[in-house]
Design an enzyme around this catalytic site. Structure first.
Site, PDB file in Angstrom:
ATOM      1  N   GLU A  15       6.899  92.144  76.518  1.00  0.00           N
ATOM      2  CA  GLU A  15       7.118  93.468  75.743  1.00  0.00           C
ATOM      3  C   GLU A  15       9.133  93.673  76.984  1.00  0.00           C
ATOM      4  O   GLU A  15       9.400  94.543  75.115  1.00  0.00           O
ATOM      5  CB  GLU A  15       5.930  94.169  76.604  1.00  0.00           C
ATOM      6  CG  GLU A  15       5.317  93.902  75.630  1.00  0.00           C
ATOM      7  CD  GLU A  15       4.663  94.113  74.100  1.00  0.00           C
ATOM      8  OE1 GLU A  15       5.504  94.241  73.774  1.00  0.00           O
ATOM      9  OE2 GLU A  15       3.626  93.746  74.001  1.00  0.00           O
ATOM     10  N   GLY A  18       0.330 101.675  68.790  1.00  0.00           N
ATOM     11  CA  GLY A  18       1.888 101.576  67.042  1.00  0.00           C
ATOM     12  C   GLY A  18       1.353 100.498  66.929  1.00  0.00           C
ATOM     13  O   GLY A  18       1.314 100.821  65.846  1.00  0.00           O
ATOM     14  N   HIS A  67       9.680  95.543  65.627  1.00  0.00           N
ATOM     15  CA  HIS A  67       9.371  94.762  67.446  1.00  0.00           C
ATOM     16  C   HIS A  67       8.643  94.148  66.999  1.00  0.00           C
ATOM     17  O   HIS A  67       8.338  92.673  67.606  1.00  0.00           O
ATOM     18  CB  HIS A  67       8.545  96.429  67.971  1.00  0.00           C
ATOM     19  CG  HIS A  67       8.566  96.286  69.524  1.00  0.00           C
ATOM     20  ND1 HIS A  67       9.045  95.478  70.466  1.00  0.00           N
ATOM     21  CD2 HIS A  67       6.946  95.728  69.482  1.00  0.00           C
ATOM     22  CE1 HIS A  67       8.155  95.743  71.185  1.00  0.00           C
ATOM     23  NE2 HIS A  67       6.648  95.444  70.964  1.00  0.00           N
ATOM     24  N   GLU A  68       6.991  94.300  66.529  1.00  0.00           N
ATOM     25  CA  GLU A  68       5.696  93.581  66.179  1.00  0.00           C
ATOM     26  C   GLU A  68       6.484  92.299  64.952  1.00  0.00           C
ATOM     27  O   GLU A  68       6.100  90.780  65.620  1.00  0.00           O
ATOM     28  CB  GLU A  68       5.155  93.650  65.225  1.00  0.00           C
ATOM     29  CG  GLU A  68       4.161  95.094  65.351  1.00  0.00           C
ATOM     30  CD  GLU A  68       4.026  95.438  67.179  1.00  0.00           C
ATOM     31  OE1 GLU A  68       3.817  94.471  67.745  1.00  0.00           O
ATOM     32  OE2 GLU A  68       4.159  96.322  68.028  1.00  0.00           O
TER      33      GLU A  68
HETATM   34  N1  B3K Z   1       1.318  93.982  72.036  1.00  0.00           N
HETATM   35  C1  B3K Z   1       0.969  95.096  71.560  1.00  0.00           C
HETATM   36  C2  B3K Z   1       0.078  95.938  72.437  1.00  0.00           C
HETATM   37  C3  B3K Z   1      -1.018  95.512  72.505  1.00  0.00           C
HETATM   38  C4  B3K Z   1      -2.068  97.103  73.751  1.00  0.00           C
HETATM   39  C5  B3K Z   1      -3.097  96.585  74.040  1.00  0.00           C
HETATM   40  N2  B3K Z   1      -3.644  97.296  75.189  1.00  0.00           N
HETATM   41  C6  B3K Z   1       1.986  96.341  70.955  1.00  0.00           C
HETATM   42  C7  B3K Z   1       3.603  95.691  71.118  1.00  0.00           C
HETATM   43  O1  B3K Z   1       3.885  95.590  72.211  1.00  0.00           O
HETATM   44  O2  B3K Z   1       4.304  95.347  70.117  1.00  0.00           O
HETATM   45 ZN    ZN Z   2       5.419  94.826  72.364  1.00  0.00          ZN
END
Ligand code: B3K
Ligand code: ZN
Length: 885
Positions: A326, A267, A303-304
């Protein structure tokens, strides 16, 4: 691609790095047929690993090494060792600078990991281990460094050059190229590195922090999408405010950027100061994005953004701790969405998703703990367990500590570990220390896989006026462990009297009642709680708000469930009672189908849903949720052996019966809401989402009647609406209907109107891939030939292949195995192109043990065929080999 057997990596083998990197200085020279990466790493021996100077072993993959230097002295080939995935150098002092230059090929990178090109722009994805495809480095999250990055590229093609941190300089070169330098003062692991170069436009705004300082906010997109950024920008500002108010967390840099790219494996990605997003999680406006897409954009932006603290400022020590960032961040974004929209509806959606998909993962061959003990390929561990169950674990901590105690714990966690790479234990320790509690037993949620079962029984003593609940917990074996120790299960509950009111809750031994809803901690394999002063036998409302990710059972009869649906003071449990009632009724229909008996729908379900439909006081989104029967995937998950045909037939029969018997109520609500849609401009807010969701579920029921006035209404909505939510629903309703000519016409009109918008075309693919009418596979094969489809774009793969195999169960599980063969062929093809996407598409086949013997054999056969198909990526190898183990 590898040839040797991939290695298993164990948490127990963790060791701190031998060397540290204090400063990272990078220069990228971007060209059309290659890229040069020059790195200067200011390094030192890690004092925690003692004296002595062992070899420095750097990670690096698919790099062409051009030069290596130690403290500016060029090394000869004999001075270092070069392998497929490592470069070893022998330092001669405890501090030194290592310089390397490598050549890489982003232009032919189809795995979308490391530096790659998407629609003509350069972009990166480094988490988890993509940075090693850019330069030689200690590519592990516990090596944290400051970064200075210079990007040099052709001015005309790539006017915008971005990296992490703050811009500190830029300028032209005489050869038509230009440069820009960015400096990120916050230490970070390499997985948070980002670079973007392209012809991009941006929407700019600003946010004033609590402390008074302004942050510049920019969203970069391809020029044609500049009109689709406002919703993401609004979401970003709301997220920034929310994190200040709810967690006391302020943003740190002077600029925050988001870039939308079309080709992205996930995403979005929280790179420091420069988030890179799948365009599907940024772009949204009424005409082209549904309500669900708007809500997803809001949630992913949040989220980000939240990762800036939970992930970036405080990061993971090693990838086994992935849920540290996460699980916590999913919990944070879920609470944010709950605050921005309807709290109960958000909880219902999340729980339905968790129970359908994470519970299935927990019951399958890839089951793992929230903090796994081992893995082969970390990319396979960005899972529902790490994310969604991880979030439930954090939610339970808050339930146990209360909101205030939880905030004290998170304050301590951020303060204590700012700038560090830490573990899940450190997170829990902060919660313990801030609250003076012991969470030792609770931590089993991190180490034990599988979904616990909680069986509850009751007994009432009229003479003593006591009511006892007995809880028995157990947890099924998972591939890693057979015996499980008891979990700490917070059970929020209430007791309803005959009028449906919550009674005061006084446990035996307590002086007085403590509220009417409370949390019991179930910590033993078997435990009894006795309530006193209970004047008459009550009806329990258990696990309110889904207070723990368990499978709870209590022997409710259907009348009791109807009572709870009407009276439970907990909105979530009112919905839950409806789901349980539906499950009971559907399971009865499934059994009738299997016995070849006539299907007869229990009229109580019609009555119950009829009264929900007639209730004008209820939040319309709740009405819509309650009208949605449990999905086929959920019915599969709760079956011992899933009978695909029976599940589909039973559910469709129930839907048709409901449509016919509740026609008038559905029609009235549909029409009222459609009228409002006609007269109200589109607004992306909860109340409007609610109205449209009821309107749309009503329409999908109504069409099952096949009545001409419903066809006319659907066509009117399709033609005249002003937003994608109504248009796409109308299209989906037509696509699943028996009106062949009208369906073809709508599909054609839609494709013609939106052929230039790839995200809308994804929806067009998905709607068709999900159609349960016979001939599903043939339609999907034909759609793969459509000019808008390509296997190289993950969104397209998910829209067509993912939707078919994951949602169109009756077609995918065709008894002749054609769906399985098709999926296996694709996985083999994708394995060479994009291993991460290949491995994800495999998920439906890994569930083979759920089905009848004939289907099991077919699914297994396809897994074996993939295993024998040649050189497998570690991603696909791990999933296939564990599925067959
Ligand atoms: N931290 C990224 C995930 C990246 C995955 C790479 N295979 C997205 C997220 O959870 O915010
Ligand atoms: Zn994340």
């Amino acid at each position: 691609m590898r040839t040797e057997q991939p290695q298993v990596i164990y948490l127990k083998d963790y060791q701190a790095p031998e060397y540290l990197i204090d400063e990272t200085h990078l220069t990228f020279e971007l060209f059309e047929d290659h890229t040069l990466v020059h790195a200067q790493l200011v390094m030192r021996r890690n004092p925690a690993r003692g004296a002595g100077l062992p070899p420095l072993v750097l990670d690096g993959q698919q790099l062409e090494l051009l030069s290596v230097a130690l403290d500016d002295q060029a090394l000869n080939a004999g001075d270092y060792q070069l392998g497929d995935s490592h470069l070893s150098v022998q330092p001669t002092a405890a501090t030194f600078t290592l310089g390397t230059s490598v050549k890489i090929h982003p232009e032919s990178n189809t795995a979308l990991e490391g530096l790659y090109k998407s629609s003509g722009m350069f972009c990166t994805q480094c988490e988890a281990e993509g940075f090693r495809k850019i330069t030689y480095y200690l590519d592990r999250p516990d090596v944290m460094s400051t970064f200075t990055t210079t990007v040099i590229a052709e001015q005309h093609r790539y006017p915008v050059l971005l990296s992490n941190g703050n811009p500190i300089g830029s300028g032209p070169q005489e050869d038509g190229r230009h440069w820009a330098t960015w400096e990120d003062p916050f230490v970070k692991p390499a997985y948070l590195f980002a670079l973007v170069a392209g012809d991009l436009w941006c929407v700019e705004d600003k946010f004033t922090r609590q402390s008074g300082r302004d942050v510049t906010l920019r969203i970069y997109v391809e020029p044609e999408n500049i009109d689709k950024c406002q919703h993401a920008m609004n979401s970003l500002k709301k997220s920034m405010r929310w994190d200040e108010e709810v967690y006391g967390r302020e943003y740190d840099l002077d600029i925050f950027m988001i870039v939308a790219v079309n080709d992205f494996n996930m995403g979005a990605m929280e790179n420091k100061g420069l988030n890179i997003f799948n365009s599907s999680c940024v772009l949204a406006r009424a005409e082209t994005a549904t309500d669900a897409a708007h809500q997803r954009v809001e949630a992913v932006v949040a989220h980000e953004y939240f990762h800036n603290w939970s992930g970036n400022r405080v990061t993971c020590r090693d990838w086994f701790q992935l849920s540290l960032k996460e699980g916590f961040t999913v919990f944070r974004d879920a609470e944010f969405s709950a605050d921005m929209n309807s709290r109960t509806v958000k909880r219902i959606e999340d729980v339905a998703y968790l129970r359908t998909h994470q519970f299935a993962e927990d019951a399958g061959p890839m089951a793992h703990a929230v903090r796994p003990d081992s893995f082969i390929e970390i990319s396979n561990f960005y899972t529902l367990t790490v994310y969604e169950k991880g979030s439930e674990v954090v939610r339970m901590v808050r339930t146990l500590l209360g909101a205030e105690g939880f905030r004290k714990g998170s304050d301590l966690y951020f303060e204590r570990h700012d700038g560090q790479a830490v573990t899940c234990d450190d997170f829990i320790k902060a919660m313990e220390d801030a609250n003076g509690v012991d969470l030792t037993q609770f931590k089993r949620w991190y180490s034990q896989a599988g979904t616990p079962r909680l069986a509850v029984s009751e007994s009432y003593d009229a003479g003593a006026q006591t009511y006892s609940l007995t809880f028995r917990q157990s947890c099924p074996a998972t591939p890693d462990k057979v015996e499980k120790k008891p979990f700490v299960i917070p059970v929020e509950l209430g007791l309803l009297d005959a009028q449906g009111n919550d009674i005061g809750l006084r446990l035996s031994g307590e002086a007085a009642a403590v509220g009417t809803t409370r949390v019991l901690s179930v910590t033993e394999a078997e435990q009894i709680f006795t309530f006193v002063d209970v004047a008459a036998k009550p009806l329990p409302s258990l696990l309110r708000g889904f207070s723990a990710p368990v499978k709870l059972s209590f022997p409710y009869d259907r009348d009791q469930l109807m009572f709870l649906m009407q009276h439970d003071s907990d909105g979530f449990n009112r919905w839950e009672a409806g789901q349980q009632l539906s499950v009971q009724v559907l399971q009865e229909l499934i059994a009738q189908y299997q016995q070849g008996a006539e299907l007869v729908l229990d009229q109580r379900l019609v009555t119950a849903l009829g009264s929900v439909l007639a209730n004008q006081q209820l939040d319309q989104a709740m009405v819509a949720e309650m009208l949605s029967l449990p999905g086929e995937a959920y019915l599969t998950e709760i079956s011992e052996v899933a009978d695909v045909d029976a599940i589909h037939a039973a559910r469709e029969f129930a839907r048709k019966q409901l449509a016919e018997q509740l026609f008038d109520g559905l029609w009235a609500r549909y029409q009222a809401n459609r009228e409002l849609s006609k007269t109200t401009a589109y607004v992306a807010e909860a109340e409007h989402f609610a109205r449209r969701s009821l309107q749309n579920i009503a329409l999908s029921y109504l069409m099952l009647s096949g009545k001409p006035q419903v066809l006319a209404a659907t066509q009117e909505q399709f033609d005249a609406c002003d937003n994608m939510t109504e248009r796409l629903t109308a299209l989906a309703v037509l696509v699943n209907s028996a009106f062949t000519a009208e369906r073809a016409k709508a599909l054609e009109v839609f494709a013609e109107n939106f052929k230039d918008n790839p995200l809308v075309m994804d929806q067009w693919f998905s709607v068709q891939a999900g159609s349960t009418l016979p001939g599903g596979l043939a339609r999907v094969r034909e759609l793969m030939q459509h000019p808008a489809f390509t296997l190289k774009n993950p969104n397209k793969v998910r829209a067509l292949i993912g939707a078919f195999a994951g949602q169109n169960l009756i077609n995918f599980h065709a008894a002749d195995g054609s769906g399985y063969r098709f999926l296996a062929d694709l996985v083999i093809e994708l394995n060479a192109l994009n291993p991460q996407i290949a491995s994800r598409q495999l998920a439906p086949l890994t569930r083979w043990r759920k089905y009848d013997a004939a289907r099991q054999a077919l699914m297994k056969g396809e897994l074996e065929r993939i295993r024998g198909s040649g050189s497998l990526s570690s991603d696909v190898f791990e999933v296939v080999s564990k599925s067959l183990a």
